[in-house]
Design a protein around this motif. Structure first.
Motif, short mmCIF file in Angstrom:
data_model
loop_
_atom_site.label_atom_id
_atom_site.label_comp_id
_atom_site.label_asym_id
_atom_site.label_seq_id
_atom_site.Cartn_x
_atom_site.Cartn_y
_atom_site.Cartn_z
N GLN A 1 -8.59 3.49 -5.33
CA GLN A 1 -9.13 3.86 -6.77
C GLN A 1 -7.89 3.37 -7.12
N LYS A 2 -5.82 3.59 -6.80
CA LYS A 2 -5.09 3.30 -7.03
C LYS A 2 -5.12 2.13 -7.06
N SER B 1 1.20 -1.64 -0.31
CA SER B 1 -0.08 0.16 0.31
C SER B 1 0.47 0.89 0.23
N GLU C 1 -6.27 1.05 -10.54
CA GLU C 1 -5.56 1.39 -11.71
C GLU C 1 -4.74 0.34 -11.82
N THR C 2 -3.75 -0.60 -10.98
CA THR C 2 -2.86 -1.43 -10.92
C THR C 2 -3.36 -2.54 -11.51
N ASN D 1 5.89 7.32 -11.47
CA ASN D 1 4.94 7.07 -11.94
C ASN D 1 4.12 5.08 -11.51
N ARG D 2 4.34 5.52 -10.12
CA ARG D 2 4.23 4.28 -9.42
C ARG D 2 3.58 3.13 -9.82
N VAL D 3 1.96 3.85 -9.82
CA VAL D 3 0.96 3.29 -10.49
C VAL D 3 1.59 2.12 -11.97
N LEU E 1 1.74 4.05 -2.81
CA LEU E 1 1.03 4.29 -3.48
C LEU E 1 0.63 5.42 -3.12
N PRO F 1 -0.97 5.66 -0.27
CA PRO F 1 -2.68 6.76 -0.56
C PRO F 1 -2.60 7.83 0.59
N ASP G 1 -9.00 6.73 -2.13
CA ASP G 1 -7.49 6.74 -2.73
C ASP G 1 -6.59 5.32 -3.00
N LEU G 2 -6.43 4.76 -2.13
CA LEU G 2 -5.46 3.60 -2.07
C LEU G 2 -6.23 2.30 -2.83
#
Length: 278
Positions: free
Chosen positions: A27-28, A14, A31-32, A261-263, A17, A19, A24-25
């Motif tokens: 949703q991210k 976690s 995305e992954t 650009n973590r995601v 990302l 968050p 927010d976590l």
């Protein structure tokens, strides 16, 4: 052909990302493309109001928590020397508060239904002749007992010592509740040996693996460089060739601690894993 095993075992750390809150976590994570997470427990402990809806939000988004992570107070990762002095359970100045925080996080982990929580113990002494060996063994026993009462295993993060040194300490400790969270990149970042060989040495204790990559330092005594998975020094085919022979049924949590650009980097890591692990 994609291995169903790798899909089933992948998770995301976690904190990778960054968050702001549980929504927010969630949703991210979506995305992954991965809906399984190793959850940092400190935000839930330190900001209970902000994170109070974590379970509800995760349930709504179909997110499973596979393990937890606990950090320690005052850790300074600026250099290898600063983290040696400030890391984990070793500093006397933060030990009592860290123990209190670990207790609170153990309660949170139990509420979340977790079976594993990982943490950095700090630099562990290389042998019994070291003046802090007995102290670190005693503190590790206290923390392990704290989580064992909640029926939760603990995993020590690798990298700050060689695999044989850690194995020696684990043999001496001989605590049924203590295992290893194996991070191959940390072996490179701390310049502590070959990840595949280290995995073979520590296999009996491995409870989880972090998927992270790095390049080894060219200047002894300084940090290596974390890289997106697939662009560092780790030979993932060799690593998983060892992994599949010595480790069974553990989660693989993708960790990315640097970069903007973590995601995207986590998505890349997933693709590398799907290509490599078969």
């Amino acid at each position: 052909m994609k291995s169903p095993y790798i899909i089933d075992r992948l998770a995301v750390c976690s904190w990778s990302l960054q968050p702001k809150n549980p929504l927010d976590l969630a949703q991210k994570l979506e995305e992954t493309g991965i809906r399984r997470v190793q959850l940092a427990l400190e935000p839930l402990r330190a900001s209970p109001k902000l994170w109070s809806e974590t379970e509800k939000i995760f349930q709504e988004h179909g997110i499973a928590v596979v393990s937890g992570m606990v950090g320690c107070l005052g850790e300074d990762y600026a250099t290898l020397d600063t983290i040696r002095l400030t890391g984990g359970l070793a500093p006397d100045a933060t030990w009592k508060q860290n123990l209190k925080n670990f207790g609170a996080c153990a309660t949170l982990a139990k509420k979340l239904g977790l079976k594993l929580v990982t943490f950095h113990a700090g630099f562990l002494p290389p042998d019994e002749s070291h003046p802090t060996f007995a102290k670190m063994l005693q503190r590790l026993e206290v923390v392990a007992d704290l989580f064992m009462v909640q029926n939760i295993l603990v995993g020590l993060e690798t990298g700050q010592e060689t695999a044989p040194e850690l194995a020696t300490l684990l043999h001496k400790l001989n605590h049924p509740n203590i295992g290893v969270n194996f991070d191959p990149a940390n072996m490179i970042l701390y310049d502590k040996g070959d990840p595949a060989q280290a995995l073979h040495t520590l296999a009996p204790w491995v409870r989880q693996v972090h998927i992270k990559d790095a390049r080894r330092t060219k200047i002894p005594g300084t940090w290596g460089q974390e890289m997106p998975v697939g662009s560092g020094d780790i030979d993932w085919r060799a690593f998983f060739s060892t992994f599949k022979h010595v480790v069974f049924n553990v989660n693989l949590a993708i960790e990315r601690e640097y970069g903007g650009n973590r995601v995207a980097d986590i998505r890349t890591a997933r693709k590398v894993m799907e290509r490599t692990f078969f």
